[in-house]
Design a protein around this motif. Structure first.
Motif, short mmCIF file in Angstrom:
data_model
loop_
_atom_site.label_atom_id
_atom_site.label_comp_id
_atom_site.label_asym_id
_atom_site.label_seq_id
_atom_site.Cartn_x
_atom_site.Cartn_y
_atom_site.Cartn_z
N VAL A 27 -2.77 -3.00 -3.89
CA VAL A 27 -1.88 -1.85 -3.68
C VAL A 27 -1.47 -1.26 -5.02
O VAL A 27 -1.46 -1.95 -6.05
CB VAL A 27 -0.62 -2.25 -2.88
N ALA A 28 -1.15 0.03 -5.00
CA ALA A 28 -0.77 0.71 -6.23
C ALA A 28 0.65 0.35 -6.66
O ALA A 28 0.93 0.24 -7.86
CB ALA A 28 -0.89 2.22 -6.03
N ASP A 29 1.54 0.16 -5.70
CA ASP A 29 2.94 -0.12 -6.02
C ASP A 29 3.50 -1.07 -4.97
O ASP A 29 3.84 -0.65 -3.87
CB ASP A 29 3.73 1.20 -6.04
N ASP A 30 3.61 -2.35 -5.32
CA ASP A 30 4.05 -3.33 -4.33
C ASP A 30 5.55 -3.26 -4.05
O ASP A 30 6.07 -3.98 -3.20
CB ASP A 30 3.64 -4.75 -4.72
N GLU A 31 6.27 -2.37 -4.75
CA GLU A 31 7.69 -2.19 -4.48
C GLU A 31 7.93 -1.00 -3.55
O GLU A 31 9.09 -0.67 -3.27
CB GLU A 31 8.44 -1.97 -5.80
N ASN A 32 6.87 -0.37 -3.10
CA ASN A 32 7.02 0.85 -2.30
C ASN A 32 6.16 0.78 -1.04
O ASN A 32 5.48 1.74 -0.70
CB ASN A 32 6.64 2.07 -3.15
N LEU A 33 6.21 -0.38 -0.39
CA LEU A 33 5.36 -0.61 0.79
C LEU A 33 6.19 -0.67 2.08
O LEU A 33 7.39 -0.99 2.05
CB LEU A 33 4.61 -1.94 0.64
N SER A 34 5.54 -0.38 3.17
CA SER A 34 6.12 -0.53 4.50
C SER A 34 5.00 -0.99 5.43
O SER A 34 3.82 -0.89 5.09
CB SER A 34 6.70 0.80 4.99
N PHE A 35 5.36 -1.50 6.60
CA PHE A 35 4.31 -1.85 7.56
C PHE A 35 4.70 -1.39 8.96
O PHE A 35 5.89 -1.29 9.31
CB PHE A 35 4.00 -3.36 7.54
N LEU A 36 3.68 -1.11 9.74
CA LEU A 36 3.81 -0.78 11.16
C LEU A 36 2.73 -1.53 11.90
O LEU A 36 1.80 -2.06 11.27
CB LEU A 36 3.65 0.73 11.39
N THR A 37 2.81 -1.56 13.23
CA THR A 37 1.79 -2.28 13.98
C THR A 37 1.36 -1.50 15.22
O THR A 37 2.11 -0.70 15.77
CB THR A 37 2.26 -3.68 14.45
N GLN A 38 0.13 -1.76 15.63
CA GLN A 38 -0.36 -1.31 16.93
C GLN A 38 0.53 -1.93 18.00
O GLN A 38 1.06 -3.04 17.83
CB GLN A 38 -1.81 -1.78 17.08
#
Length: 319
Positions: free
Chosen positions: A164-175
């Motif tokens: 990832v480019a910036d591991d401090e600016n991540l989020s996750f979603l799911t099916q």
């Protein structure tokens, strides 16, 4: 393997999971197609299967629904319905450009994920999306955001290999139709590797998926076989069979009673029976009737969580 005479049928206890079968999103999508045909006359076009169940699709086709792969297959002047799995933004935009009247049957819980994705992108976050490649819901969700702003995660191994480019600016979603246990393992891996990752508000896996998996977990350990009624392209149905299998109960997915492999089935004393969220109760009764031709059946429904969820129909159909 032909059915034995009635006086030679062995006893069979059938533990029927509850809840099972249609969820509120599927029920809403089917009603949208039915009402569209009633109000507009046939044919009404539907982009992709409205839900993943051949029996349902065939019944609607008999009423006047025409299922097509792409919007280009819809003639001018006829209404079109988008499936419960959701579509990329480009699809309604193309319909509007052509002047097509359309109805969006996307499950409201999938639409909620779409809105979350859009909000996260607006705040500049990279989204890690847990799901299955090629599933219509995944394609639809990816189609809500700019290309490259969302990365698909299918396994714990994917998390380890992720760049990832910036591991401090991540989020996750799911099916919404994933294995609860598999998703929990992937989320745990994401949280361990990226402690500041932003989780979604509430659970993305829908209530119906979670409830049906929990019901299978309750009965599978007591069964020698598990039958799951559902289509091979139905994610939530496949997950039900996986849940039982992982608990050590041999499990098979069947679309209709005619697909039961009686040699595999054997002569168990107790089996479990459930249905995916796209499978109507009529098919459950069909399977039980087929079992009753070969066994003296005793049914037990094991209630897990009552479901009373109802989703509103589009204003265009009820106004």
């Amino acid at each position: 393997m032909s059915p034995p005479p009635s006086d030679a049928r062995p006893p069979l206890t059938v533990l029927i999971a509850a809840p099972r079968g249609f969820c509120a999103g599927v029920d809403r999508a089917i009603k949208i197609v039915e009402l569209a045909i009633e109000q507009n006359g046939a044919p009404v076009y539907v982009r992709h299967e409205i839900v993943h169940n051949k029996f349902v699709v065939d019944r609607l086709a008999g009423m006047g629904a025409v299922f097509v792969d792409e919007l280009d297959d819809v003639p001018d002047g006829r209404p079109v319905v988008f499936s419960a799995h959701g579509v990329p933004k480009s699809v309604p935009a193309a319909a509007e450009q052509r002047g097509l009247a359309y109805l969006d049957a996307t499950c409201p819980l999938v639409s909620k994920v779409h809105r979350q994705a859009q909000r996260l992108i607006e705040t500049g976050r990279q989204i890690l999306f847990i799901g299955h490649a090629g599933h219509p819901e995944v394609i639809g969700t990816f189609g809500q955001v700019p290309v490259g702003s969302m990365t698909l995660i299918q396994s714990v191994e994917d998390v380890a290999e992720l760049t990832v480019a910036d591991d401090e600016n991540l989020s996750f979603l799911t099916q919404t139709t994933l294995s609860v246990d598999d998703t929990a393992a992937i989320v745990a891996a994401l949280m361990a590797r990226f402690p500041t990752i932003k989780a979604p508000r509430g659970e993305d896996i829908c209530y119906a998926t979670s409830n049906r998996q929990a019901a299978v977990k309750e009965i599978a350990p007591r069964c020698e076989r598990m039958l799951v009624i559902g289509a091979p392209n139905s994610s939530n149905s496949l997950r039900l069979a996986e849940v039982a299998q992982r608990l050590g109960t041999p499990s098979r997915l069947v679309q209709r009673a005619s697909e039961i492999d009686w040699d595999w089935f054997g002569t168990p004393a107790t089996i479990g029976l459930t249905a995916g969220a796209s499978a109507p109760e009529l098919l459950v009764r069909e399977v039980i009737a087929a079992l009753a031709e070969r066994f003296t059946v005793t049914e037990h429904e094991l209630a897990h969580v009552p479901e009373g969820q109802v989703f509103k129909l589009p204003r265009e159909l009820v106004g």
